[in-house]
Design a protein around this motif. Structure first.
Motif, PDB file in Angstrom:
ATOM      1  N   ARG A 140       0.878  -1.183   0.000  1.00 15.58           N
ATOM      2  CA  ARG A 140       0.000   0.000   0.000  1.00 15.58           C
ATOM      3  C   ARG A 140       0.901   1.214   0.000  1.00 15.58           C
ATOM      4  O   ARG A 140       1.750   1.343   0.891  1.00 15.58           O
ATOM      5  CB  ARG A 140      -0.895   0.026   1.245  1.00 15.58           C
ATOM      6  N   GLU A 142       1.272   4.057   1.175  1.00 16.85           N
ATOM      7  CA  GLU A 142       0.765   4.927   2.247  1.00 16.85           C
ATOM      8  C   GLU A 142       1.280   6.360   2.069  1.00 16.85           C
ATOM      9  O   GLU A 142       2.419   6.549   1.661  1.00 16.85           O
ATOM     10  CB  GLU A 142       1.247   4.411   3.610  1.00 16.85           C
ATOM     11  N   LEU A 149       7.828  -0.966  11.043  1.00 14.69           N
ATOM     12  CA  LEU A 149       6.887  -1.973  10.538  1.00 14.69           C
ATOM     13  C   LEU A 149       5.432  -1.636  10.852  1.00 14.69           C
ATOM     14  O   LEU A 149       4.517  -2.271  10.338  1.00 14.69           O
ATOM     15  CB  LEU A 149       7.201  -3.342  11.149  1.00 14.69           C
ATOM     16  N   MET A 150       5.220  -0.646  11.706  1.00 14.75           N
ATOM     17  CA  MET A 150       3.835  -0.343  12.099  1.00 14.75           C
ATOM     18  C   MET A 150       3.031   0.182  10.916  1.00 14.75           C
ATOM     19  O   MET A 150       1.877  -0.178  10.740  1.00 14.75           O
ATOM     20  CB  MET A 150       3.841   0.704  13.199  1.00 14.75           C
ATOM     21  N   ARG A 151       3.603   1.084  10.158  1.00 11.29           N
ATOM     22  CA  ARG A 151       2.928   1.569   8.957  1.00 11.29           C
ATOM     23  C   ARG A 151       3.912   1.546   7.811  1.00 11.29           C
ATOM     24  O   ARG A 151       4.504   2.542   7.446  1.00 11.29           O
ATOM     25  CB  ARG A 151       2.324   2.962   9.174  1.00 11.29           C
ATOM     26  N   MET A 157       0.433  -9.530   5.742  1.00 15.16           N
ATOM     27  CA  MET A 157      -0.928  -9.578   6.278  1.00 15.16           C
ATOM     28  C   MET A 157      -1.482 -10.990   6.148  1.00 15.16           C
ATOM     29  O   MET A 157      -1.160 -11.712   5.212  1.00 15.16           O
ATOM     30  CB  MET A 157      -1.833  -8.624   5.494  1.00 15.16           C
ATOM     31  N   GLU A 404      -3.936  -0.862  15.894  1.00 14.22           N
ATOM     32  CA  GLU A 404      -4.845  -1.798  15.246  1.00 14.22           C
ATOM     33  C   GLU A 404      -4.046  -2.932  14.616  1.00 14.22           C
ATOM     34  O   GLU A 404      -3.312  -2.728  13.670  1.00 14.22           O
ATOM     35  CB  GLU A 404      -5.649  -1.074  14.160  1.00 14.22           C
ATOM     36  N   GLY A 406      -5.669  -6.068  14.058  1.00 12.94           N
ATOM     37  CA  GLY A 406      -6.576  -6.941  13.327  1.00 12.94           C
ATOM     38  C   GLY A 406      -7.898  -6.246  13.075  1.00 12.94           C
ATOM     39  O   GLY A 406      -8.246  -5.257  13.738  1.00 12.94           O
ATOM     40  N   GLY A 439      -8.675  -9.291   8.478  1.00 15.22           N
ATOM     41  CA  GLY A 439      -7.235  -9.062   8.285  1.00 15.22           C
ATOM     42  C   GLY A 439      -6.469  -9.053   9.601  1.00 15.22           C
ATOM     43  O   GLY A 439      -6.992  -8.640  10.641  1.00 15.22           O
ATOM     44  N   ILE A 440      -5.250  -9.543   9.537  1.00 16.95           N
ATOM     45  CA  ILE A 440      -4.332  -9.352  10.667  1.00 16.95           C
ATOM     46  C   ILE A 440      -3.022  -8.824  10.092  1.00 16.95           C
ATOM     47  O   ILE A 440      -2.489  -9.386   9.125  1.00 16.95           O
ATOM     48  CB  ILE A 440      -4.057 -10.665  11.429  1.00 16.95           C
ATOM     49  N   GLY A 441      -2.542  -7.730  10.666  1.00 14.42           N
ATOM     50  CA  GLY A 441      -1.243  -7.207  10.256  1.00 14.42           C
ATOM     51  C   GLY A 441      -0.172  -8.015  10.986  1.00 14.42           C
ATOM     52  O   GLY A 441       0.130  -7.753  12.143  1.00 14.42           O
ATOM     53  N   ARG A 444       2.900  -5.951  11.607  1.00 14.77           N
ATOM     54  CA  ARG A 444       2.556  -4.911  12.587  1.00 14.77           C
ATOM     55  C   ARG A 444       2.399  -5.508  13.990  1.00 14.77           C
ATOM     56  O   ARG A 444       2.724  -4.877  14.985  1.00 14.77           O
ATOM     57  CB  ARG A 444       1.278  -4.178  12.172  1.00 14.77           C
TER      58      ARG A 444
HETATM   59  P1  ATP Z   1      -5.092   1.545   9.087  1.00 16.71           P
HETATM   60  O1  ATP Z   1      -6.328   2.239   9.563  1.00 16.71           O
HETATM   61  O2  ATP Z   1      -4.062   1.333  10.159  1.00 16.71           O
HETATM   62  O3  ATP Z   1      -4.527   2.122   7.831  1.00 16.71           O
HETATM   63  P2  ATP Z   1      -6.571  -0.314   7.530  1.00 16.71           P
HETATM   64  O4  ATP Z   1      -7.963  -0.090   7.970  1.00 16.71           O
HETATM   65  O5  ATP Z   1      -6.111   0.275   6.267  1.00 16.71           O
HETATM   66  O6  ATP Z   1      -5.550   0.080   8.721  1.00 16.71           O
HETATM   67  P3  ATP Z   1      -7.066  -3.085   6.869  1.00 16.71           P
HETATM   68  O7  ATP Z   1      -7.310  -2.780   5.448  1.00 16.71           O
HETATM   69  O8  ATP Z   1      -8.203  -3.493   7.714  1.00 16.71           O
HETATM   70  O9  ATP Z   1      -6.272  -1.873   7.558  1.00 16.71           O
HETATM   71  O10 ATP Z   1      -5.886  -4.157   6.969  1.00 16.71           O
HETATM   72  C1  ATP Z   1      -5.868  -5.237   7.887  1.00 16.71           C
HETATM   73  C2  ATP Z   1      -4.700  -5.126   8.845  1.00 16.71           C
HETATM   74  O11 ATP Z   1      -3.463  -4.913   8.172  1.00 16.71           O
HETATM   75  C3  ATP Z   1      -4.794  -3.940   9.799  1.00 16.71           C
HETATM   76  O12 ATP Z   1      -5.587  -4.273  10.903  1.00 16.71           O
HETATM   77  C4  ATP Z   1      -3.345  -3.709  10.184  1.00 16.71           C
HETATM   78  O13 ATP Z   1      -2.995  -4.537  11.266  1.00 16.71           O
HETATM   79  C5  ATP Z   1      -2.583  -4.141   8.952  1.00 16.71           C
HETATM   80  N1  ATP Z   1      -2.103  -2.975   8.187  1.00 16.71           N
HETATM   81  C6  ATP Z   1      -2.834  -2.118   7.439  1.00 16.71           C
HETATM   82  N2  ATP Z   1      -2.060  -1.186   6.875  1.00 16.71           N
HETATM   83  C7  ATP Z   1      -0.779  -1.466   7.264  1.00 16.71           C
HETATM   84  C8  ATP Z   1       0.493  -0.877   7.010  1.00 16.71           C
HETATM   85  N3  ATP Z   1       0.599   0.191   6.224  1.00 16.71           N
HETATM   86  N4  ATP Z   1       1.589  -1.426   7.593  1.00 16.71           N
HETATM   87  C9  ATP Z   1       1.488  -2.525   8.379  1.00 16.71           C
HETATM   88  N5  ATP Z   1       0.317  -3.119   8.653  1.00 16.71           N
HETATM   89  C10 ATP Z   1      -0.807  -2.613   8.107  1.00 16.71           C
END
Ligand code: ATP
Ligand code: MG
Length: 573
Positions: A140, A142, A149-151, A157, A404, A406, A439-441, A444
């Protein structure tokens, strides 16, 4: 595993580019390496932890009846055009072309691909329910990749997708995932909370997020101190309480230079909670005057949802003045220009009298009653800590920060209808599958585990997801006795299924102690000549710092006992 033969280089200084603790510690502990913004290599130590999280996820998904598959990460645009997301997904979707000029994207998520599989494979109600999952790399793009690794932009995933014949069955699939997620995060040794979340665009759907509780969390979550209601602040319900104030005649008063709620409140000696603020937002060409109590924040997610999730943004003061004749700081809901849409927060539709801007520079109205305020009554205000819980009517909300990790989502028929994922029911008529996505990150989650488990010295791994169970330190690596002792300890421990990282390097004890604390494996076994002469080795528990001299002969048993206390050997929590 011998440290001297392993790829693991630790760093003493905190890297400047890292703001949050997990990012700092992962870099310092030699776990990850950045290749480009938001794109990391998982070095061997990190990969071991990641694989353990994946394994827990896999076991619990399988136990819940989901079936693993693996879908391609490169996806043709045609599927996304069919679902309608090629146009609306925006820049987060990494798009590319092949040599024949065909459009593709790198999958940020897999609803389209899985729906395509199901529409081709599923024929009748007898093939359902079906829940398919994979553990895979997503991309993604972003806007702000950050926090390691958080974002990230590239991350790992677990995504699962359920297909059911009707709502009750879809709800059972949802519940099965919800329960599996609880087991997954407990087994990872994390303090977490499932919370009700915003379902955004899709009507009739619902969703929970799973948050790991940690100071650095990007999200605010509110939980009731009396019942188990908890929600992301974006969608936390509110108990509307009537706010009354002493009756007062309606009149316009001068408030020279008093623009903010604090200034107006102090100047007129009226509490902020009895003043109104009116924020001007824009949705496309529509100007929205959003009126709510002065001490309440506007919930932008709630506002967006009133417009099917379309973007809304604040109108800048100059435009407000020049185009609509509205002086920011003195705007109010009375006598607004006809072209402006007034939205009134439910909280102020009763109660009063209020103070509000008079749409004239340096003037406010006082003694404004609810019936003078025109506009559509909606939910605009954001719930906050201290507010009363609307579910139990009894408790109050407290606020926490959450990461977040999951997300479970009841999708309904959005994709199955658009893409024709149907089945024949018992009467032979064609119905769209009811879908859920989950989904589970995974990457993350590893970072979140560190955010929750660290101290000044470094990481404190929960046993279940620690890269190794034990860090064996040889303090006198050139002595034959310590070498032999360590070798036989490694053999004995590994024979019991205990994973050992053996620091056999020719380094000073102090250096090894620091390194072991930084890497944060649950137990350390410290072997030195001095101890061995008395027949003992030392066992140190990383979390408590507790050290114990044990007889060499009993060392393996003691390690097993301490690991068991940390949860080792427990299959399912
Ligand atoms: P966020 O609000 O954090 O952007 P999202 O709503 O876009 O999350 P989902 O599409 O539901 O996330 O994705 C499922 C899971 O993937 C999330 O719960 C999160 O744990 C993980 N995730 C999402 N975006 C990222 C990212 N950029 N980096 C790492 N993990 C991610
Ligand atoms: Mg996102």
């Amino acid at each position: 595993m011998r440290r001297s033969r392993y790829l693991l280089n630790t760093v003493k200084e905190t890297p400047k580019e890292a703001v949050v603790i997990s990012h700092q510690l992962m870099l310092r502990a030699g776990m990850i390496k950045q290749l480009a913004s938001g794109i990391y290599s998982f070095l061997p130590l990190a990969l071991r932890s990641l694989r353990k999280i994946e394994q827990i996820v896999r076991e619990e998904m399988n136990a819940a009846g989901a079936i693993e598959l693996l879908m391609p990460s490169v996806q043709p645009s045609e599927l996304w055009v069919e679902s309608g997301r090629w146009q609306i997904y925006g820049k987060e979707l990494l798009r590319m072309k092949d040599r024949k000029d065909n459009d593709f994207c790198y999958g940020p998520t897999h609803e389209e691909v899985v729906t395509d599989i199901v529409r081709k494979e599923v024929r009748s109600y007898k093939d359902l329910p079906l829940n398919l999952y994979q553990i895979q790399t997503k991309f993604r793009d972003e806007v702000r990749p950050r926090f390691g690794l958080m974002r990230g932009r590239e991350f790992i995933m677990k995504d699962a997708y359920s297909f059911d014949v009707d709502d009750p069955s879809a709800d059972r699939s949802y519940q099965a995932m919800y329960d599996a997620y609880k087991r997954i995060f407990s087994r990872c040794g994390l303090a977490f909370r499932p919370v009700e979340a915003d379902s955004g665009l899709i009507g009739g759907s619902y969703t929970h997020e799973f948050h790991v509780l940690a100071q650095s969390g990007e999200d605010e979550i509110l939980s009731c101190d009396q019942c188990d209601y908890a929600a992301n602040v974006e969608r936390c319900e509110r108990q509307i309480e009537t706010r009354s104030a002493a009756a007062r005649p309606f009149e316009k008063v001068a408030t020279p230079g008093k623009k903010s709620i604090e200034d107006v409140s102090a100047f007129l000696n009226v509490p902020a909670e009895n003043c109104l603020k009116t924020l001007l937002y824009q949705n496309g060409e529509t100007i929205l005057a959003c009126c709510l109590a002065g001490d309440r924040e506007l919930n932008e997610t709630a506002l967006k949802n009133l417009f099917d999730g379309e973007e809304v943004f604040l109108v800048d003061p100059q435009t407000a003045q020049e185009k609509y004749g509205l002086p920011i700081g003195f705007v109010g809901p009375i006598d607004l220009p006809q072209s402006i849409t007034a939205l009134v927060d439910r909280e102020i539709a009763e109660g009063g009298p209020w103070v509000c801007g008079a749409n004239q520079v340096d003037h406010h109205f006082v003694g404004v009653t609810a019936d003078q305020i025109r506009g559509k009554i909606v939910n605009l205000g954001q719930t906050r800590a201290g507010d009363r819980c609307p579910r139990c009517q009894n408790g109050h909300f407290t606020s926490h920060r959450g990461i977040e990790v999951g997300h479970v989502f009841k999708l309904g028929t959005k994709y199955s209808e658009r893409m024709g994922a149907t089945f024949l029911d018992a009467q032979g008529s064609s119905q769209p599958c009811i879908m859920g996505c989950y989904g589970i990150g995974v990457s993350r989650t590893m970072a979140a585990a560190i955010e929750q488990n660290f101290d000044e010295q470094g990481i404190i791994w929960p046993l279940q997801i620690a890269p190794f169970h034990v860090n064996l330190l040889n303090l006198d690596p050139s002595a034959e006795l310590t070498q032999q002792t360590c070798d036989s300890l490694v053999t004995a421990l590994e024979a019991k299924g205990i994973e050992v990282l053996y620091d056999d390097r020719d380094e000073r004890p102090g250096f090894k102690f620091k390194d072991a604390d930084l890497i944060g494996l649950p137990l350390q076994i410290i072997v030195g000549m001095r101890g061995l002469q008395g027949g003992t080795v030392e066992i140190k528990a990383r979390r408590t710092g507790q050290r114990q001299q044990v007889a060499l002969a009993g060392a393996v048993d003691e390690v097993i006992a301490q690991l068991q206390e940390l949860g080792w050997g427990k299959e399912r929590v």
